[in-house]
Write a protein that holds these residues in place. Structure first.
Motif, PDB file in Angstrom:
ATOM      1  N   TYR A  46     -16.774  -5.422  -8.146  1.00 25.23           N
ATOM      2  CA  TYR A  46     -17.363  -4.759  -9.425  1.00 25.23           C
ATOM      3  C   TYR A  46     -16.532  -3.879 -10.304  1.00 25.23           C
ATOM      4  N   GLU A  47     -15.666  -3.178  -9.652  1.00 27.07           N
ATOM      5  CA  GLU A  47     -14.553  -2.369 -10.415  1.00 27.07           C
ATOM      6  C   GLU A  47     -13.571  -3.391 -11.219  1.00 27.07           C
ATOM      7  N   GLU A  48     -13.322  -4.196 -10.403  1.00 26.13           N
ATOM      8  CA  GLU A  48     -12.524  -5.554 -11.325  1.00 26.13           C
ATOM      9  C   GLU A  48     -12.997  -5.908 -12.470  1.00 26.13           C
ATOM     10  N   ARG A  49     -14.338  -6.427 -12.279  1.00 27.06           N
ATOM     11  CA  ARG A  49     -15.199  -7.132 -13.125  1.00 27.06           C
ATOM     12  C   ARG A  49     -15.360  -6.073 -14.570  1.00 27.06           C
ATOM     13  N   VAL A  50     -16.002  -4.878 -14.129  1.00 27.71           N
ATOM     14  CA  VAL A  50     -16.361  -4.023 -15.183  1.00 27.71           C
ATOM     15  C   VAL A  50     -15.383  -3.186 -15.810  1.00 27.71           C
ATOM     16  N   MET A  51     -14.477  -2.582 -14.848  1.00 27.02           N
ATOM     17  CA  MET A  51     -13.517  -1.631 -15.460  1.00 27.02           C
ATOM     18  C   MET A  51     -12.325  -2.528 -15.718  1.00 27.02           C
ATOM     19  N   GLY A  52     -12.136  -3.822 -15.472  1.00 20.62           N
ATOM     20  CA  GLY A  52     -11.260  -4.523 -15.835  1.00 20.62           C
ATOM     21  C   GLY A  52     -11.322  -5.034 -17.333  1.00 20.62           C
ATOM     22  N   LYS A  53     -12.555  -4.604 -17.867  1.00 25.87           N
ATOM     23  CA  LYS A  53     -12.704  -4.843 -19.218  1.00 25.87           C
ATOM     24  C   LYS A  53     -12.376  -3.893 -20.227  1.00 25.87           C
ATOM     25  N   ALA A  54     -11.586  -4.126 -21.259  1.00 24.29           N
ATOM     26  CA  ALA A  54     -11.172  -3.006 -22.255  1.00 24.29           C
ATOM     27  C   ALA A  54     -10.542  -3.545 -23.396  1.00 24.29           C
ATOM     28  N   GLY A  55     -10.669  -2.777 -24.598  1.00 24.55           N
ATOM     29  CA  GLY A  55     -10.207  -2.993 -25.836  1.00 24.55           C
ATOM     30  C   GLY A  55     -10.406  -1.941 -26.716  1.00 24.55           C
ATOM     31  N   MET A  56     -10.392  -2.184 -28.119  1.00 26.90           N
ATOM     32  CA  MET A  56     -10.537  -1.182 -29.040  1.00 26.90           C
ATOM     33  C   MET A  56     -12.075  -0.750 -29.136  1.00 26.90           C
ATOM     34  N   ILE A  57     -12.519   0.339 -29.292  1.00 22.99           N
ATOM     35  CA  ILE A  57     -13.640   1.119 -29.389  1.00 22.99           C
ATOM     36  C   ILE A  57     -13.201   1.717 -30.725  1.00 22.99           C
ATOM     37  N   GLY A  58     -13.834   1.131 -31.996  1.00 18.76           N
ATOM     38  CA  GLY A  58     -13.512   1.668 -33.301  1.00 18.76           C
ATOM     39  C   GLY A  58     -12.098   1.686 -33.107  1.00 18.76           C
ATOM     40  N   LEU A  59     -11.546   2.710 -33.413  1.00 22.53           N
ATOM     41  CA  LEU A  59      -9.925   2.837 -33.560  1.00 22.53           C
ATOM     42  C   LEU A  59      -8.942   3.217 -32.419  1.00 22.53           C
ATOM     43  N   ALA A  60      -9.870   3.411 -31.258  1.00 18.02           N
ATOM     44  CA  ALA A  60      -9.111   4.006 -30.259  1.00 18.02           C
ATOM     45  C   ALA A  60      -9.441   3.007 -29.099  1.00 18.02           C
ATOM     46  N   PHE A  61      -8.466   2.940 -28.094  1.00 19.78           N
ATOM     47  CA  PHE A  61      -8.482   2.055 -26.920  1.00 19.78           C
ATOM     48  C   PHE A  61      -9.184   2.577 -25.797  1.00 19.78           C
ATOM     49  N   GLY A  62     -10.191   1.875 -25.130  1.00 19.69           N
ATOM     50  CA  GLY A  62     -10.937   2.361 -23.871  1.00 19.69           C
ATOM     51  C   GLY A  62     -11.683   1.257 -23.023  1.00 19.69           C
ATOM     52  N   VAL A  63     -12.151   1.485 -22.188  1.00 20.80           N
ATOM     53  CA  VAL A  63     -12.896   0.929 -21.106  1.00 20.80           C
ATOM     54  C   VAL A  63     -14.304   0.088 -21.938  1.00 20.80           C
ATOM     55  N   GLY A  64     -14.384  -1.026 -21.462  1.00 21.47           N
ATOM     56  CA  GLY A  64     -15.779  -1.746 -22.083  1.00 21.47           C
ATOM     57  C   GLY A  64     -16.987  -1.080 -21.815  1.00 21.47           C
ATOM     58  N   PRO A  65     -18.156  -1.785 -21.927  1.00 20.65           N
ATOM     59  CA  PRO A  65     -19.541  -1.106 -21.722  1.00 20.65           C
ATOM     60  C   PRO A  65     -19.498  -0.716 -20.150  1.00 20.65           C
ATOM     61  N   VAL A  66     -19.788   0.688 -19.631  1.00 22.72           N
ATOM     62  CA  VAL A  66     -20.016   1.147 -18.480  1.00 22.72           C
ATOM     63  C   VAL A  66     -21.336   1.499 -18.230  1.00 22.72           C
ATOM     64  N   SER A  67     -22.163   1.248 -17.279  1.00 26.12           N
ATOM     65  CA  SER A  67     -23.501   1.755 -17.100  1.00 26.12           C
ATOM     66  C   SER A  67     -23.623   2.500 -15.887  1.00 26.12           C
ATOM     67  N   LEU A  68     -24.162   3.484 -15.873  1.00 17.18           N
ATOM     68  CA  LEU A  68     -24.181   4.320 -14.900  1.00 17.18           C
ATOM     69  C   LEU A  68     -25.649   4.563 -14.123  1.00 17.18           C
ATOM     70  N   LYS A  69     -25.607   4.905 -12.951  1.00 15.80           N
ATOM     71  CA  LYS A  69     -26.884   5.284 -12.398  1.00 15.80           C
ATOM     72  C   LYS A  69     -26.955   7.012 -11.847  1.00 15.80           C
ATOM     73  N   LEU A  70     -27.779   7.496 -12.105  1.00 15.88           N
ATOM     74  CA  LEU A  70     -27.884   9.059 -12.279  1.00 15.88           C
ATOM     75  C   LEU A  70     -28.965   9.606 -11.430  1.00 15.88           C
ATOM     76  N   ARG A  71     -28.485  10.337 -10.471  1.00 12.85           N
ATOM     77  CA  ARG A  71     -29.704  10.870  -9.455  1.00 12.85           C
ATOM     78  C   ARG A  71     -29.267  12.659  -9.715  1.00 12.85           C
ATOM     79  N   ARG A  72     -30.574  13.288 -10.114  1.00 11.64           N
ATOM     80  CA  ARG A  72     -30.554  14.666 -10.014  1.00 11.64           C
ATOM     81  C   ARG A  72     -29.901  15.207  -8.754  1.00 11.64           C
ATOM     82  N   ARG A  73     -28.985  16.211  -8.781  1.00 11.96           N
ATOM     83  CA  ARG A  73     -28.714  16.899  -7.423  1.00 11.96           C
ATOM     84  C   ARG A  73     -29.418  18.106  -7.252  1.00 11.96           C
ATOM     85  N   LYS A  74     -29.892  18.376  -6.131  1.00 15.94           N
ATOM     86  CA  LYS A  74     -30.642  19.536  -5.790  1.00 15.94           C
ATOM     87  C   LYS A  74     -29.857  20.900  -5.901  1.00 15.94           C
TER      88      LYS A  74
END
Ligand code: HEM
Ligand SMILES: *[C@@H]1O[C@H](CO)[C@@H](O)[C@H](O)[C@H]1NC(C)=O
Length: 519
Positions: free
Chosen positions: A491-519
């Protein structure tokens, strides 16, 4: 045997191309490297994208594991066979420092064709060279003070709360899936530079729109995403009745009017009868820029330069930091053990019901290390490019220790990806290892550039990112939406391996996150 006109022309063209190539190659001293058809930053080079025969714009990322002959050469040259200029690139920290140390002495130059995208709005601190640059830097850099950073903390806390309200995530125990998370840090960072650098009251929801229904943020996003196409596509094309082109055109003119209004409003504030005290009170970047329109010749800016700087700072001040925040969260979601270490640090330093203070943020070394490690992997300022105004002599170590003369006029690119993925400087460069920053002093953090022209927004970016990350990671446990078909590594290789220009800066491609509230 007779020569047809066609064959004569063909012969002449081939001869001219060979001659041009040899000449270009000689000008970079026959340094080994790439001989592609098109220069990466030329029209065709960019249009064909990165593939085995064409480096394109994204080669430093796509070829990061093998570039620079597997990092066995500190310096390589790129000499295109058909179009575009030649250049010299380095992947060595030591060489980068030697070249940029010359900045004070020989006045390296930022070539106009490289910064053309930033000059569309007017001359500015990032694009200017020589005395011009010195003037812009003297006006802009002192605007960032300890008062600014205190404001950054305050506004990050406020914006975080607005984000939580605005996003309206469910309050039960369910996991919340946020697709393409980057839109949130991007909005956060834009709001922060707008509020703290320019005193603009930009809200999380319901931002004011122009007559075309575009907000300032939307216009700025469209503009930074279309700077490069705009430089390439002829302007009459935008007059065709195509919806996408019309939106682009509206975004560009809308952004222009927004920025013009900011300047006019501040001018009135500074020179109106009523609230002259505001200027001293604010003392932000916009105040200094507008005040510079009325000072003596040496430190004067004209209106075009003020607008140029607003655009540049708005872009430099938000896309960079946002991309790194997203990458940090992506890595921490994958490496849960690192996330727990960070969480423990945050819980120790900031009391549960308290807001973080500037002082707290300086006591989060592990979180800072995670931020730096993400920035190492995705250096948002992806290349430092200069033209040499004099010959300079550098010492290289690889492939053999020797001195090398780089000629006046050479285009030099310090490849920040290659530099920060060089296994000699950073062993196992593909691995997310925050601990590698443990013993490193702030001075040796290289992702913000080096020397006289290093980033002026470093502290701004640190304060904003640490504050947001601390607030976010305190409230949410994050993971990645991984399927049963895939290991975390894949997963890391596939998702975090994608990168390129975001507007005029360089950065990671689309990253989706799952959030869970901490108590
Ligand atoms: C993660 C965040 C950031 C990164 C990685 C980054 C990186 C860099 C780098 C590498 C340079 C040097 C470019 C060169 O020498 O050609 C630079 C310059 C600059 N940065 Fe940043 N930057 C970041 C955030 C910011 C922020 C938040 C601001 C504004 C508030 C900013 C404003 C500037 C300006 C104005 C310059 C030009 C300085 C000069 O030429 O004198 N940057 N940045
Ligand atoms: C670089 O390393 C790869 C294997 O990791 C190898 O296939 C390739 O031939 C090497 N290239 C050079 C120029 O040494």
């Amino acid at each position: 045997m007779s020569y047809t006109p066609i064959s004569v022309v063909t012969f002449a063209l081939i001869t001219a191309t060979i001659y041009r190539f040899l000449d270009a190659r000689n000008s970079v001293n026959c340094i080994p490297g790439m001989r592609p058809l098109f220069a990466p930053m030329s029209l065709f080079g960019a249009a064909f994208g990165t593939q085995f025969w064409n480096p394109g714009l994204n080669w430093p990322w796509v070829w990061r594991k093998t570039a620079f002959f597997n990092h066995t050469h500190d310096v390589i040259s790129i000499v295109p066979l058909i179009s575009g200029g030649s250049s010299v690139c380095t992947c060595s920290m030591d060489v980068a420092k030697q070249i940029l140390a010359a900045e004070g002495k020989t006045q390296l130059f930022k070539p106009k064709r490289i910064v053309a995208g930033l000059l569309l709005w007017g001359e500015n601190i990032v694009a200017a060279s020589g005395d011009q640059w010195r003037r812009h830097r003297r006006i802009v850099a002192p605007a960032l003070t300890s008062k600014t950073y205190a404001l950054v903390v305050e506004e990050t806390i406020a914006t975080y709360k607005e984000m939580i309200e605005g996003e309206n995530w469910p309050t039960d125990d369910e996991d919340i899936l946020v697709a393409d998370f980057n839109r949130l840090p991007r909005k956060l960072a834009l709001i922060l530079i707008a509020r703290c650098g320019f005193g603009l009251p930009m809200p999380w929801v319901d931002a004011p729109t122009d007559q075309n229904g575009l907000t300032f943020g939307k216009s700025l996003t469209i503009v930074t995403e279309t700077v490069i196409p705009r430089l390439i596509i002829p302007s009459w094309l935008y007059k065709l009745p195509i919806k996408r082109f019309r939106t682009i055109k509206q975004a560009w003119s809308g952004l222009g009017s927004f920025m013009h209004t900011f300047v006019e409003t501040r001018k009135e504030e500074q020179h109106g009868d009523t609230c002259s005290a505001d200027e001293n009170q604010r003392g932000d970047i916009l105040s200094r820029l507008v005040a510079a329109m009325y000072t003596d010749e040496k430190l004067k800016l004209d209106e075009q330069e003020v607008i140029g700087n607003i655009f540049t700072l708005m872009f430099a001040g938000h896309e960079t930091t946002a991309a790194v925040i997203t990458a940090t969260l992506g890595f921490l979601a994958i490496h849960e053990e690192e996330q727990e270490k960070v969480y423990a640090e945050i819980s120790r330093v900031i009391l549960p019901s308290n807001n973080p203070t500037l002082n707290d943020l300086q006591n989060l070394p592990y979180l800072l290390a995670c931020f730096h490690e993400s920035m190492r992997i995705y250096p948002a300022g992806v290349a430092i490019v200069r033209e040499l105004t004099d010959d300079i002599t550098i010492r290289i170590k690889r492939p053999t220790e020797e001195t090398m003369v780089l000629r006046k006029g050479t285009l030099v690119s310090i490849d920040m990806i290659a530099l920060h993925h060089n296994p000699i400087t950073f062993p196992e460069p593909e691995k997310f290892k925050p601990s590698r920053w443990a013993e490193i002093t702030e001075h040796d953090v290289s992702m913000f550039g080096f020397g006289a022209r290093a980033c002026i927004g470093r502290k701004f970016s640190h304060v904003e990112a640490l504050c947001f990350l601390a607030l976010f990671l305190r409230d949410w446990k994050i993971t990645v939406p991984i399927s049963a078909m895939e290991t975390k590594r894949e997963y890391e290789e596939r998702v975090m391996g994608k990168a390129g220009m975001i507007g005029l800066a360089f950065g990671v491609g689309p990253v989706s996150l799952k959030l869970r509230r901490r108590k």
